[in-house]
Design an enzyme around this catalytic site. Structure first.
Site, PDB file in Angstrom:
ATOM      1  N   HIS A 155       0.824  -1.221   0.000  1.00  0.00           N
ATOM      2  CA  HIS A 155       0.000   0.000   0.000  1.00  0.00           C
ATOM      3  C   HIS A 155       0.854   1.265   0.000  1.00  0.00           C
ATOM      4  O   HIS A 155       0.434   2.291   0.520  1.00  0.00           O
ATOM      5  CB  HIS A 155      -0.941   0.043   1.212  1.00  0.00           C
ATOM      6  CG  HIS A 155      -1.657  -1.244   1.471  1.00  0.00           C
ATOM      7  ND1 HIS A 155      -2.875  -1.551   0.896  1.00  0.00           N
ATOM      8  CD2 HIS A 155      -1.323  -2.339   2.209  1.00  0.00           C
ATOM      9  CE1 HIS A 155      -3.254  -2.754   1.296  1.00  0.00           C
ATOM     10  NE2 HIS A 155      -2.331  -3.265   2.082  1.00  0.00           N
ATOM     11  N   SER A 183      14.604  21.878 -16.856  1.00  0.00           N
ATOM     12  CA  SER A 183      13.403  22.688 -17.054  1.00  0.00           C
ATOM     13  C   SER A 183      13.805  24.010 -17.700  1.00  0.00           C
ATOM     14  O   SER A 183      14.885  24.540 -17.417  1.00  0.00           O
ATOM     15  CB  SER A 183      12.742  22.941 -15.700  1.00  0.00           C
ATOM     16  OG  SER A 183      11.949  24.114 -15.757  1.00  0.00           O
ATOM     17  N   LYS A 228      15.932  22.147 -11.644  1.00  0.00           N
ATOM     18  CA  LYS A 228      15.255  20.893 -11.971  1.00  0.00           C
ATOM     19  C   LYS A 228      16.109  19.902 -12.728  1.00  0.00           C
ATOM     20  O   LYS A 228      16.882  20.248 -13.607  1.00  0.00           O
ATOM     21  CB  LYS A 228      14.018  21.187 -12.816  1.00  0.00           C
ATOM     22  CG  LYS A 228      12.940  21.861 -12.023  1.00  0.00           C
ATOM     23  CD  LYS A 228      12.136  20.886 -11.214  1.00  0.00           C
ATOM     24  CE  LYS A 228      10.875  20.593 -11.976  1.00  0.00           C
ATOM     25  NZ  LYS A 228      10.060  19.602 -11.340  1.00  0.00           N
ATOM     26  N   GLU A 275       9.388   8.654 -17.318  1.00  0.00           N
ATOM     27  CA  GLU A 275       7.996   9.082 -17.513  1.00  0.00           C
ATOM     28  C   GLU A 275       7.502   8.753 -18.921  1.00  0.00           C
ATOM     29  O   GLU A 275       6.365   8.318 -19.115  1.00  0.00           O
ATOM     30  CB  GLU A 275       7.869  10.593 -17.258  1.00  0.00           C
ATOM     31  CG  GLU A 275       8.029  10.956 -15.796  1.00  0.00           C
ATOM     32  CD  GLU A 275       8.185  12.459 -15.578  1.00  0.00           C
ATOM     33  OE1 GLU A 275       7.855  13.248 -16.467  1.00  0.00           O
ATOM     34  OE2 GLU A 275       8.675  12.840 -14.501  1.00  0.00           O
TER      35      GLU A 275
END
Ligand code: ARG
Length: 499
Positions: free
Chosen positions: A174, A295, A301, A308
């Site tokens: 979980h 970024s 970043k 992804e």
């Protein structure tokens, strides 16, 4: 009106010179150019160019053996096909859109090059069994290539596992810390998934390795073809047994797309974990600069874009599977043009998965694991609570009672903002007199992991045994069945004879 509105689609398309098509005798008018374009498949089935030539060579070799073609005709055809292949590969001959499909391109060029004999290539064959064969040859090879990429990933994964047998980390259920495991053990879960993926590919290969050539349009042919012979020339197990099924079976593509979808699902789960681990909150890993992006606005970043994107592309591969299943569901026997839709989506899914596998492997190999942070994280969150209960069980307390006592202990720790192993013996004894000084060793991170020695558990001793088994698995390669790759298909010499 509508059609002229659609004219823009055709602006880059020269009509002159088209219609290099294989039919037309019974027609009195030319095909509408929009229809021609809509119907044509050359823009994508040109990918099957090598397979088309390869299949044609096997076909004519068989035809000559059966005295349906003369040796001279066969030699001329093979020589012509070999020269077309060479010229396309060297760039001398371009596959252009004036042909309806790859089959027309090859046949038209053959006739242009060798004349009359070229017109005999299609004897006893239809484009329906031809395209079924081309697609099967293509897919069969891609099954092997996908498997090789998976094998590379497994090999690298195993070596990372081997050097992280004692790299402790929390195991989750979980997404809540549950019990301590090791990095080797966690990665080992993915090893099993990719191993099953390879198993699926092996099964698909075996099931699809039957040759549809000779099925004709749908009902075989009256020529005395030797289908066993052409099947064996092309490295198939045997010819298929029903001509209608042969030209309309796309099950192997659906199976392959399903296996590819499962591979993507596994990669996607792995990527999701890497994205979490790479986040500032976890800091378990750092993806290498070479596999990260920045970024345009936030200078600090460093984003896990590759992970992804792999996660994102999973949907695209699932889409291909659902799309083909849907295309196939209402098609009456035998061949119908709907089936042409099998190609673009299959090509795209295969290229996507191969790209993702290669990039994922690169990302994994360059990733840094922050072992200290992982171990630290495994120590908080009461991951040793089960072991604390087991300690009491070993002292004679029934498990259900032990569970209750440790539950209370956890509550006490939460209140005091501390952890189980940091409590004094007095504090422990207040909750249960059974606790003793040996408790601390029993609930240390090292003990908690080392004692998990059931087969499949993270204990380093048992994991070593498992790694030994995985090594044996990797050494015993199913691909040793004898590879059959189109690129190696050099059974014909430059003069057209079979070697
Ligand atoms: N381009 C077609 C396909 O991909 C080839 C088969 C054509 N057969 C036919 N009967 N029109 O399915």
């Amino acid at each position: 009106m509508l059609i002229s509105n659609l004219d823009f689609i055709l602006t880059d398309f020269k009509m002159e010179g088209i219609m290099a098509q294989l039919w037309g005798g019974r027609f009195t008018k030319e095909t509408d150019r929009l229809v021609y374009r809509f119907n044509a498949s050359i823009s994508f089935d040109k990918k099957l160019f090598k397979q088309d030539i390869e299949g044609s060579i096997a076909h004519v070799v068989m035809l000559a053996r059966q005295d349906i073609l003369t040796i001279e005709e066969k030699d001329a055809i093979i020589k012509g096909l070999a020269s077309i292949r060479e010229d396309v590969e060297s760039g001398k001959l371009e596959i252009t859109e004036e042909y309806e499909d790859i089959h027309s391109f090859v046949e038209a060029n053959l006739i242009r090059r060798i004349g009359e004999a070229g017109k005999k290539l299609h004897t006893g064959r239809s484009r329906n069994d031809q395209v079924a064969l081309d697609m099967r040859l293509y897919t069969r090879e891609e099954v092997l290539k996908t498997d090789l990429l998976l094998k590379e990933l497994l090999t690298d994964l195993l070596s990372i596992m081997e050097s992280n047998l004692e790299t402790y980390m929390p195991g989750f259920t979980h997404l809540q810390k549950a019990q301590p495991v090791t990095l080797a053990h966690h990665l080992g879960a993915y090893f099993e998934m990719f191993k099953r993926d390879r198993g699926r590919l092996k099964d698909i290969y075996a099931r699809m390795n039957y040759c549809p050539l000779g099925a004709g349009a749908l009902a075989g042919t009256t020529y005395p073809l030797d289908r066993h012979y052409s099947a064996s020339l092309l490295g198939f197990e045997a010819p298929t047994l029903n001509s209608m099924d042969s030209v309309s079976d796309r099950d192997y593509l659906i199976e392959f797309l399903s296996a590819l979808s499962t591979i993507m699902m596994h990669l996607s789960r792995f990527c999701e974990e890497i994205i979490l681990w790479n986040s500032n909150e976890y800091q378990f890993v750092e993806i290498d600069d070479t596999y990260s992006t920045g970024s345009s606005i936030m200078p600090q970043k460093k984003n896990p874009d590759i992970a992804e994107l792999i996660r994102g592309k999973t949907g695209r591969v699932y889409g291909a599977l659902i799309s083909l299943l849907t295309t196939m569901k209402g098609i009456p026997l035998a061949y119908n043009k709907d089936m042409q839709e099998d190609k673009e989506l299959t090509f795209d899914a295969i290229d996507t998965v191969k790209g993702c596998l290669a990039l994922f492997t690169g990302m994994l190999n360059t990733m840094k694991f922050h072992k200290e942070i992982m171990a630290q994280s495994a120590m908080n969150g009461f991951t040793n609570a089960t072991d604390a209960a087991d300690y009491l069980v070993n002292k004679g307390v029934p498990f259900r009672d032990a569970h209750g006592i440790i539950g209370k202990l956890v509550l006490y720790c939460i209140d005091k903002q501390t952890s189980i192993e940091k409590l004094t013996l007095n504090e422990l004894k207040e909750i249960s007199p059974v606790f003793d000084a040996d408790f601390y060793d029993a609930v240390s991170l090292k003990t908690c992991v080392e004692k998990r020695l059931t087969l499949g558990a993270p204990g380093p001793e048992i994991m070593k045994e498992v790694i030994g088994l995985e090594k044996e698995y990797l050494a015993d390669d199913w691909q040793n069945i004898g590879l059959y790759l189109t690129d190696d298909w050099q059974k014909y010499d430059k003069n057209g004879g079979l070697i």
